[in-house]
Design an enzyme around this catalytic site. Structure first.
Site, mmCIF file in Angstrom:
data_model
loop_
_atom_site.group_PDB
_atom_site.id
_atom_site.type_symbol
_atom_site.label_atom_id
_atom_site.label_comp_id
_atom_site.label_asym_id
_atom_site.label_seq_id
_atom_site.Cartn_x
_atom_site.Cartn_y
_atom_site.Cartn_z
ATOM 1 N N GLY A 504 29.109 88.296 68.041
ATOM 2 C CA GLY A 504 28.158 88.322 66.855
ATOM 3 C C GLY A 504 28.867 88.088 65.499
ATOM 4 N N GLY A 506 27.847 89.722 61.982
ATOM 5 C CA GLY A 506 26.999 90.675 61.059
ATOM 6 C C GLY A 506 27.061 90.032 59.642
ATOM 7 N N VAL A 511 31.678 90.367 64.781
ATOM 8 C CA VAL A 511 31.738 91.293 65.858
ATOM 9 C C VAL A 511 32.483 90.965 67.025
ATOM 10 C CG1 VAL A 511 30.578 93.197 67.003
ATOM 11 C CG2 VAL A 511 29.759 92.396 64.860
ATOM 12 N N LYS A 525 33.925 95.757 64.688
ATOM 13 C CA LYS A 525 33.209 94.883 63.601
ATOM 14 C C LYS A 525 34.200 94.967 62.539
ATOM 15 C CE LYS A 525 29.325 95.304 60.225
ATOM 16 N NZ LYS A 525 28.310 96.359 59.790
ATOM 17 N N ASP A 622 17.719 98.707 56.167
ATOM 18 C CA ASP A 622 17.791 97.340 57.067
ATOM 19 C C ASP A 622 17.475 97.383 58.337
ATOM 20 O OD1 ASP A 622 18.180 94.709 56.789
ATOM 21 O OD2 ASP A 622 20.501 94.754 57.182
#
Ligand code: NAG
Ligand code: NAG
Ligand code: NAG
Ligand code: NAG
Ligand code: NAG
Ligand code: NAG
Ligand code: NAG
Ligand code: NAG
Length: 814
Positions: A504, A506, A511, A525, A622
């Protein structure tokens, strides 16, 4: 059943007729085999050709529909302009090779002519009605050459450039009249191919050019589990088409009579059509919304802005949200004095009719050079798939996406850029200026540090964007026992950060998935070094999460600092994020109501811990679907504390100048005034609940009947007493107490006034008890978000016109 009435061509009861009708294989010459009582089924049984009547009409048409779809959905109509009013119609093939539809035995009302000698008409497995031309294998006529409002796999939307033949789709006039309506969706072969929706002759939407994977780089047609988009673009053909990902999938792309462009998939479990992709998702998709050199960004207030370096042509109109005048350069280009380029990222590149593809430019440098050489060139863009595209004239219809999109390089006079290409004097001056700034900063920093030593607390008051550790709230020991993991271990675990390990992206960097030598799976991360926020966010996240232990929060295993790089190591979540489950329609059906409910309760518990039980009073700021990770048992874990803030035990709200978060989830008082409190998290939680229940995203929510966003839609249905209509089609018991209670709790959480919203502890009580006493929700905040930014209806928005003064830092973290 939200969209059926407008989007589906439903014909009632016809399915019953098949039982008594005769099915035929094909029609040979001079046979009159298709009449009111017969139908033709494709050999694989997927499609039927026969007579039908649309919804409320008694007119009879010959058409093709899906055989196994229980809501009769017509994909092609032969005599769309010439309905038959009685049951006398018949379809035959003449020896001359013509297909004719007759009524009253003799009068021909529709014909398709070919030159076939020995014609045989077949309905093929892919739904194509084709006239065989003997043994040559070619078709002398086929229905795929005459599309109506629907594309199915095998059909093409675009051009055969040799014969100059175009195929495009046209909406029906209305749900009960298949004759051509107002909307056409056609391939524009000029410049870089793009597909254009017109209402009459007015362009209302442009797909954006193909970037090799999808059109416009927009998120709507992302690679997905349902269908694969295809673009063929060479000297012979320019067309769009798609393939289903496997044979069990039934999907179709339709332009509706209201101009909606939707890709549907048939869902057998829910017995309904599910929207996979909606192309015109928000106001920024309206063609040329912001005028020339303007750029549209959905969620920004106001949505239109000029490209950097450009100013509104008509400042007064522009200030009043009338964008039509567009923008012009602050400093005109002068070809003889040199120019450079400014990069714009994540954009839907401008209308390509005024562009051309420079085939000689093989890489970025050559593309840039080509644009510099050409005085009329104003911008270029380059991707592997499209090569070098250069624009001249005015740049129209640019928008910024939250994710995806392409890069656009706009030519600018050097004076606008102050770039490395400017002359040596400027460079020296800037270096000196920079040096002075550095020295000054150092001095100021030293002074501040001294003060800090004296009055630590006073400084903490001013530091707004770094977690404030209130004396009372602090856990005492500054050095939290956090295992440092060395870089080599992480590098080996993640296969040297290989692309295949990336899971992913971020907000602050990619990540990766990794496997430690002991077999333990981790998620790493890797904070991007250029993010600017990186250091703050890193410290923030480490300090915060290291102290937090709860089953509904993601666990930090350690961190790593290696030269300039910083990494966070988390436990690995095999099911990734909630976003993939609730919005990805392909997986949608696997998330049953019980699981969704447990997820909602889990998130609520995690938030109670953050807001109250952790002693630190942490505001996440968030909260959104992509920040909720799921473990192997689908337990939700709140993640991404990059924006989280700590409040003192006696502090309930704070104010910030840097509003950061994700549109669609931000509470009004936070987005507008910068006030955040536990109640702004409650708002985001409410949005999340409504998304989980409906399976739809608040941002980009589109409803053909009104301009409300998802919150407004929920509230409308609630006040009308139809909460069941709001629920995801794959949820079976839509009216069950638990489902309705979740909607009510969601609506209570998104109320306009923070003080009206419940606390998270209240929410957990409401969700847990069998018959809780719940208030009636009041009107949600931001429920007309869509219209708020729209010129026509800005006066009806809930938020006063000062909204154009909001400075919003949109920080998208996934
Ligand atoms: C088909 O019908 C036409 C007249 O309608 C006739 O002239 C022709 O011979 C017929 N052909 C066959 C193969 O029966
Ligand atoms: C033709 O088919 C329709 C079914 O849609 C039926 O209602 C009608 O009675 C049929 N007409 C005749 C003459 O059989
Ligand atoms: C269709 O079948 C019905 C009886 O089932 C019959 O009355 C009617 O004439 C047939 N229609 C045609 C066009 O053959
Ligand atoms: C069809 O007719 C029914 C009853 O007259 C009506 O309720 C329905 O809205 C109509 N549908 C359409 C699409 O016109
Ligand atoms: C068929 O014939 C009837 C009467 O014979 C007439 O009313 C009807 O309009 C005709 N239909 C067509 C499509 O020509
Ligand atoms: C097909 O041929 C017939 C005569 O055989 C003619 O009446 C009709 O207009 C032609 N149709 C088309 C679409 O060319
Ligand atoms: C264009 O693409 C089509 C489909 O991929 C292919 O069949 C055709 O040969 C190509 N034509 C040229 C000239 O490359
Ligand atoms: C461009 O710059 C040159 C040299 O500075 C100047 O002579 C010329 O007038 C300028 N052209 C325009 C259109 O401003």
């Amino acid at each position: 059943m939200k969209y059926d009435t407008t989007l589906f061509h439903t014909v009632s009861f016809l399915v019953l007729l098949f039982k008594s009708s005769i099915a035929v294989d094909s029609l040979a010459s001079n046979q009159t085999l298709l009449d009111n009582n017969t139908s033709l089924v494709s050999p694989n049984g997927n499609f039927v050709l026969g007579f039908f009547s649309p919804q409320n009409s008694s007119n009879r048409y010959i058409g093709i529909w899906f055989n196994k779809v229980t809501i009769q959905t017509v994909v092609w109509v032969a005599n769309k302009n010439h309905p038959i009013s009685d049951s006398s119609g018949a379809l035959s093939v003449t020896t001359a090779g013509n297909i004719i539809i007759t009524s009253n035995q003799s009068s021909i009302i529709w014909s398709a002519n070919s030159t076939s000698r020995n014609p045989v008409l077949r309905l093929l497995d892919d739904g194509n009605l084709a006239l065989d031309e003997g043994s040559s294998g070619r078709y002398s006529w086929q229905s795929f050459d005459y599309p109506c409002d629907t594309l199915i796999p095998g059909m093409r939307l675009g051009w055969d450039l040799r014969s100059d033949q175009e195929r495009y789709i046209t909406s029906w006039k209305s749900v009960d009249d298949p004759s051509p309506g107002e909307y056409t969706y056609r391939m524009n072969p000029n410049g870089l191919p793009s597909i254009i929706l017109r209402q009459g002759s007015t362009i209302v939407y442009r797909s954006g050019p193909w970037d090799g994977v999808r059109f416009g780089g927009g998120p709507a047609l992302h690679g997905n589990a349902v269908f694969t988009p295809i673009l063929v673009y060479n000297s012979t053909y320019v067309y769009y088409s798609f393939e289903n990902s496997d044979d069990s999938v039934v999907s179709r792309f339709v332009v509706s009579e209201t101009g909606a462009l939707t890709h549907f998939r048939w869902s057998e479990p829910s017995n309904n059509w599910i929207e996979i992709a909606i192309l015109r998702a928000d106001t920024c998709d309206d063609y040329d919304k912001c005028g020339s050199f303007g750029v549209c960004e959905f969620g920004r207030a106001p949505i239109c802005d000029c490209l950097t370096g450009f100013i509104p042509r008509l400042a007064e109109e522009w200030a009043q949200f009338d964008w039509a005048g567009g923008c012009s350069r602050r400093t005109p280009l002068n070809c003889s004095t040199g120019a450079g380029f400014r990069r714009f990222s994540r954009v839907k590149v401008p209308d390509t009719s005024a562009s051309f593809v420079d085939e000689n430019a093989r890489n970025e440098e050559e593309c840039e050079a080509a644009c510099l050489r050409d005085c009329s060139c104003v911008a270029y863009a380059r991707t592997e798939a499209t090569g070098c595209v250069v624009w001249s004239g005015e740049l129209l219809d640019i928008r910024v996406y939250e994710e995806g999109g392409q890069e656009l390089f706009v030519k600018m006079p050097l004076s606008e850029l102050g770039s490395k290409k400017s002359n040596r004097v400027t460079v020296i001056v800037s270096v000196m200026a920079a040096a002075i700034v550095v020295v000054l900063t150092l001095v100021i920093w030293l002074v501040i540090r001294k003060r800090v030593a004296k009055k630590k607390a006073a400084l903490a008051e001013q530091q707004h964007d770094f977690p404030k550790q209130n004396e009372n709230a602090s856990i005492g020991d500054e050095d939290v026992a956090l295992p440092m993991i060395d870089f080599l271990t992480i590098s080996i675990a993640t296969n040297e950060f290989s692309f295949s390990n990336k899971i992913g992206e971020g907000g602050f960097g990619p990540v990766y998935k990794g496997v430690l030598s002991n077999g333990k799976e981790i998620a790493v991360k890797r904070l991007s070094q250029d993010s600017g926020q990186g250091l703050h966010e890193f410290k923030n996240e480490v300090i915060l999460i290291a102290k937090l232990q709860h089953r509904n929060l993601v666990r930090l295993l350690g961190c790593c600092i290696h030269q300039n790089e910083r990494m966070l190591v988390y436990e690995y979540m095999p099911n990734k994020s909630l976003e993939l489950f609730i919005f990805d329609q392909a997986k949608d059906t696997s998330l049953e109501w019980r699981t969704r409910y447990d997820i909602i309760v889990g998130i609520a518990r995690g938030l109670v811990y953050l807001h109250r039980d952790s002693r630190l009073r942490i505001i996440h700021r968030d909260l959104k679907a992509s920040n909720i990770l799921l473990d192997s048992e689908m337990n939700p874990k709140i993640s991404d504390f990059g924006l989280a803030r700590m409040l003192g035990a006696d502090q309930y709200q704070e104010n910030t100048k840097r509003v950061m978060g994700t549109y669609g989830y931000m509470a009004p008082e936070y987005a507008v005034d910068g006030f955040f409190s536990v109640k702004s998290d409650v708002f985001s939680f409410g949005v999340l609940v409504l998304e989980i229940v409906s399976g739809k995203k608040n941002r980009g929510f589109y409803h053909p009947d009104h301009d409300l966003n998802l919150l407004g839609h929920a509230w409308k249905l609630w006040t009308e007493g139809n909460p069941g209509d709001f629920v995801d089609t794959s949820i079976l018991n839509k009216e069950s107490l638990a489902v309705v209670r979740c909607i009510q709790v969601g609506l209570l959480c998104v109320q306009q006034r923070p003080e009206d919203r419940p606390t998270m502890s209240n929410v957990v009580v409401m969700l847990d008890s069998e018959h809780p006493i719940l208030d009636q929700p009041k009107q949600p905040g931001f429920y007309t978000q869509r219209t708020l930014f729209d010129t026509d209806s800005s006066s009806t928005g809930k938020i006063p016109n000062t909204s154009n003064e909001i400075t919003v830092t949109l920080l998208h973290a996934r």
